[in-house]
Design a protein around this motif. Structure first.
Motif, mmCIF file in Angstrom:
data_model
loop_
_atom_site.group_PDB
_atom_site.id
_atom_site.type_symbol
_atom_site.label_atom_id
_atom_site.label_comp_id
_atom_site.label_asym_id
_atom_site.label_seq_id
_atom_site.Cartn_x
_atom_site.Cartn_y
_atom_site.Cartn_z
ATOM 1 N N ASP A 11 -9.533 -28.222 -20.519
ATOM 2 C CA ASP A 11 -9.310 -28.752 -19.053
ATOM 3 C C ASP A 11 -9.372 -30.090 -19.005
ATOM 4 O OD1 ASP A 11 -9.516 -26.094 -17.741
ATOM 5 O OD2 ASP A 11 -11.455 -26.065 -18.017
ATOM 6 N N ARG A 12 -10.212 -30.978 -19.853
ATOM 7 C CA ARG A 12 -10.392 -32.193 -20.030
ATOM 8 C C ARG A 12 -8.890 -32.746 -20.638
ATOM 9 N NH1 ARG A 12 -11.352 -36.818 -17.539
ATOM 10 N NH2 ARG A 12 -11.837 -38.588 -19.075
ATOM 11 N N ILE A 13 -8.379 -32.052 -21.671
ATOM 12 C CA ILE A 13 -7.335 -32.549 -22.085
ATOM 13 C C ILE A 13 -5.975 -32.579 -21.137
ATOM 14 C CG2 ILE A 13 -5.470 -31.612 -23.631
ATOM 15 C CD1 ILE A 13 -7.892 -30.837 -25.604
ATOM 16 N N ALA A 14 -6.015 -31.328 -20.186
ATOM 17 C CA ALA A 14 -5.271 -31.546 -19.277
ATOM 18 C C ALA A 14 -5.178 -32.611 -18.287
ATOM 19 C CB ALA A 14 -5.193 -30.233 -18.343
ATOM 20 N N ALA A 25 0.031 -29.330 -21.490
ATOM 21 C CA ALA A 25 -1.696 -29.090 -21.332
ATOM 22 C C ALA A 25 -2.103 -28.330 -20.243
ATOM 23 C CB ALA A 25 -2.041 -30.622 -21.554
ATOM 24 N N ARG A 26 -1.374 -28.329 -19.193
ATOM 25 C CA ARG A 26 -1.944 -27.363 -18.333
ATOM 26 C C ARG A 26 -1.493 -26.039 -18.430
ATOM 27 N NH1 ARG A 26 0.381 -30.823 -13.187
ATOM 28 N NH2 ARG A 26 -1.560 -32.328 -12.996
ATOM 29 N N LEU A 98 -0.926 -35.773 -28.389
ATOM 30 C CA LEU A 98 -0.607 -35.863 -26.925
ATOM 31 C C LEU A 98 -1.890 -36.469 -26.040
ATOM 32 C CD1 LEU A 98 0.868 -32.181 -27.175
ATOM 33 C CD2 LEU A 98 2.036 -34.349 -27.165
ATOM 34 N N THR A 99 -2.812 -36.772 -26.663
ATOM 35 C CA THR A 99 -3.789 -37.405 -26.004
ATOM 36 C C THR A 99 -4.150 -38.694 -26.759
ATOM 37 O OG1 THR A 99 -5.554 -36.179 -26.906
ATOM 38 C CG2 THR A 99 -4.935 -35.561 -24.674
ATOM 39 N N LEU A 137 -8.957 -34.480 -28.420
ATOM 40 C CA LEU A 137 -7.611 -34.790 -29.023
ATOM 41 C C LEU A 137 -6.954 -33.375 -28.899
ATOM 42 C CD1 LEU A 137 -5.334 -36.051 -30.776
ATOM 43 C CD2 LEU A 137 -6.426 -35.352 -32.789
ATOM 44 N N LEU A 138 -5.608 -33.512 -28.532
ATOM 45 C CA LEU A 138 -4.624 -32.406 -28.414
ATOM 46 C C LEU A 138 -3.339 -33.182 -29.273
ATOM 47 C CD1 LEU A 138 -3.727 -29.483 -27.814
ATOM 48 C CD2 LEU A 138 -2.620 -30.556 -25.926
#
Length: 163
Positions: A11-14, A25-26, A98-99, A137-138
């Motif tokens: 959720d935070r990554i999104a 991410a979503r 991606l983050t 991190l993603l």
């Protein structure tokens, strides 16, 4: 499906993902319970703090949704304040975070903050490490060459947080 504790970070990554990575991410956040997430290591290797904040989703490779024994690719999650210690492996590796904001080290150099979208290349058997700050991190990863499902050789400490 294989749920892991690290999936709570999605959720935070999104929220953190830049516009071009936000749809992925979503999608991961929405479908987290439907995907086969994995871990190469166990609590005995690095402790509960690491294991609860680490996981990957292999899209293709020896363990992926699409079988391939020459190349593996997928997504890595590391929660906040996690150190993925110095390690190396035969497979050549490319990461694309991606983050942003995670620090990466290669060889004998120091840690360097990398932003979303940067390409990070680790040649075969070159030591490297990552550490997250206050945000997760993603990252997209691609491995080729060598045994794709083998554990890395760990050469660094496993202490969580910054040194």
């Amino acid at each position: 499906p294989h749920p892991l504790a690290c999936l709570r970070q999605l959720d935070r990554i999104a929220e953190l993902a830049p516009a071009n990575a936000k749809p992925l991410a979503r999608l991961l956040a929405e479908r987290r319970g439907e995907l086969r997430w994995g871990q190469t290591y166990s609590e005995a290797d690095f402790g509960k703090g690491f294991i609860d904040n680490y996981g990957w989703l292999e899209v293709f490779g020896t363990r992926g949704h699409f079988v391939n024994d020459e190349v593996a690719a997928g997504l890595l999650i590391l929660g906040p304040d996690v150190v993925y210690p110095d390690h190396h492996h035969v497979a050549e590796e490319i990461y694309i975070p991606l983050t942003g904001g995670t620090e990466w080290r290669m060889g004998e150099g120091g840690f360097r903050t990398r932003e979303a979208g940067e390409v990070i290349h680790h040649a075969s058997d070159v030591s490297h490490a990552m550490r997250t700050g206050k945000e997760p991190l993603l990252a997209l990863y691609i491995w080729r060459g060598g045994p794709l499902a083998a554990k890395s050789t760990i050469t660094g400490t496993t202490v969580q947080g910054k040194d």
